[in-house]
Design a protein around this motif. Structure first.
Motif, mmCIF file in Angstrom:
data_model
loop_
_atom_site.group_PDB
_atom_site.id
_atom_site.type_symbol
_atom_site.label_atom_id
_atom_site.label_comp_id
_atom_site.label_asym_id
_atom_site.label_seq_id
_atom_site.Cartn_x
_atom_site.Cartn_y
_atom_site.Cartn_z
ATOM 1 N N SER A 182 0.830 -1.215 0.000
ATOM 2 C CA SER A 182 0.000 0.000 0.000
ATOM 3 C C SER A 182 0.862 1.263 0.000
ATOM 4 N N ALA A 183 2.013 1.245 0.680
ATOM 5 C CA ALA A 183 2.918 2.400 0.641
ATOM 6 C C ALA A 183 3.469 2.590 -0.773
ATOM 7 N N ILE A 184 3.856 1.497 -1.415
ATOM 8 C CA ILE A 184 4.376 1.572 -2.778
ATOM 9 C C ILE A 184 3.290 2.081 -3.725
ATOM 10 N N LEU A 185 2.063 1.579 -3.569
ATOM 11 C CA LEU A 185 0.957 2.000 -4.426
ATOM 12 C C LEU A 185 0.674 3.498 -4.278
ATOM 13 N N THR A 186 0.719 4.008 -3.054
ATOM 14 C CA THR A 186 0.526 5.447 -2.839
ATOM 15 C C THR A 186 1.596 6.238 -3.584
ATOM 16 N N MET A 187 2.856 5.796 -3.488
ATOM 17 C CA MET A 187 3.941 6.491 -4.174
ATOM 18 C C MET A 187 3.762 6.444 -5.699
ATOM 19 N N LEU A 188 3.376 5.278 -6.213
ATOM 20 C CA LEU A 188 3.172 5.135 -7.657
ATOM 21 C C LEU A 188 2.032 6.019 -8.148
ATOM 22 N N ASN A 189 0.893 5.993 -7.455
ATOM 23 C CA ASN A 189 -0.258 6.798 -7.868
ATOM 24 C C ASN A 189 0.039 8.293 -7.776
#
Length: 168
Positions: free
Chosen positions: A26-33
């Motif tokens: 979820s942390a990676i997804l936030t950064m990607l988005n």
């Protein structure tokens, strides 16, 4: 634009400054988005998580998107503090802490610049952060296709470039 949920990433280093950093999907997804939304401008936020009971281990469970009032350009990012105190107070009650910073290098390598390193040493030395060994995650490349994440730990006077653990 939404990106597919990534796998968690583990970073580690052995030797005198042995350490391990786990980054949640979820942390990676936030950064990607957030990076996809920023396009050709840098963006970033803070890292929130917990430390392990033994040795030096950190779990990054959350990356915040760019706070309101932040400013950026193609090769720079200045994070605002807007709303972060209240957010961190909420997370504190959940047993989570400020662990460091993340930002995006659009279309380039996730290598910390001299100004990135200088900024993180300021965090390490500022008692208001309560974080003497901050983590810097940098996302590089294209967040919708070919992206790379680096982890750097600023601990005991050392800039520690972490290595991604190989999958088993």
């Amino acid at each position: 634009m939404n990106v597919v949920m990534p796998e968690p990433i583990d970073f580690c280093i052995s030797g005198d400054v042995a350490a391990s950093i786990w980054v949640s999907p979820s942390a990676i997804l936030t950064m990607l988005n957030a990076s996809a939304k920023a396009g050709r401008s840098e963006t970033g936020g803070i890292l929130i998580g917990r430390y392990g009971a033994e040795g030096w281990f950190a779990d990054v469970v959350e990356a915040t998107p760019r706070p309101k009032g932040s400013r950026s350009g193609w090769t720079w990012f200045q994070r605002s503090n807007s709303g972060l105190s209240a957010h961190l107070a909420e997370r504190w009650h959940e047993g989570l802490h400020y662990l460091g910073e993340w930002h995006f290098h659009p279309g380039s390598a996730p290598t910390p610049s001299d100004s990135d390193i200088s900024a993180m040493w300021k965090v390490a030395g500022d008692k208001a952060y309560h974080c003497p060994a901050p983590i810097l995650l940098i996302l590089g490349g294209k967040p919708t296709s070919h992206w790379y994440l680096s982890a750097t730990l600023f601990r005991d006077g050392h800039v520690v470039h972490m290595r991604k653990k190989s999958p088993k």
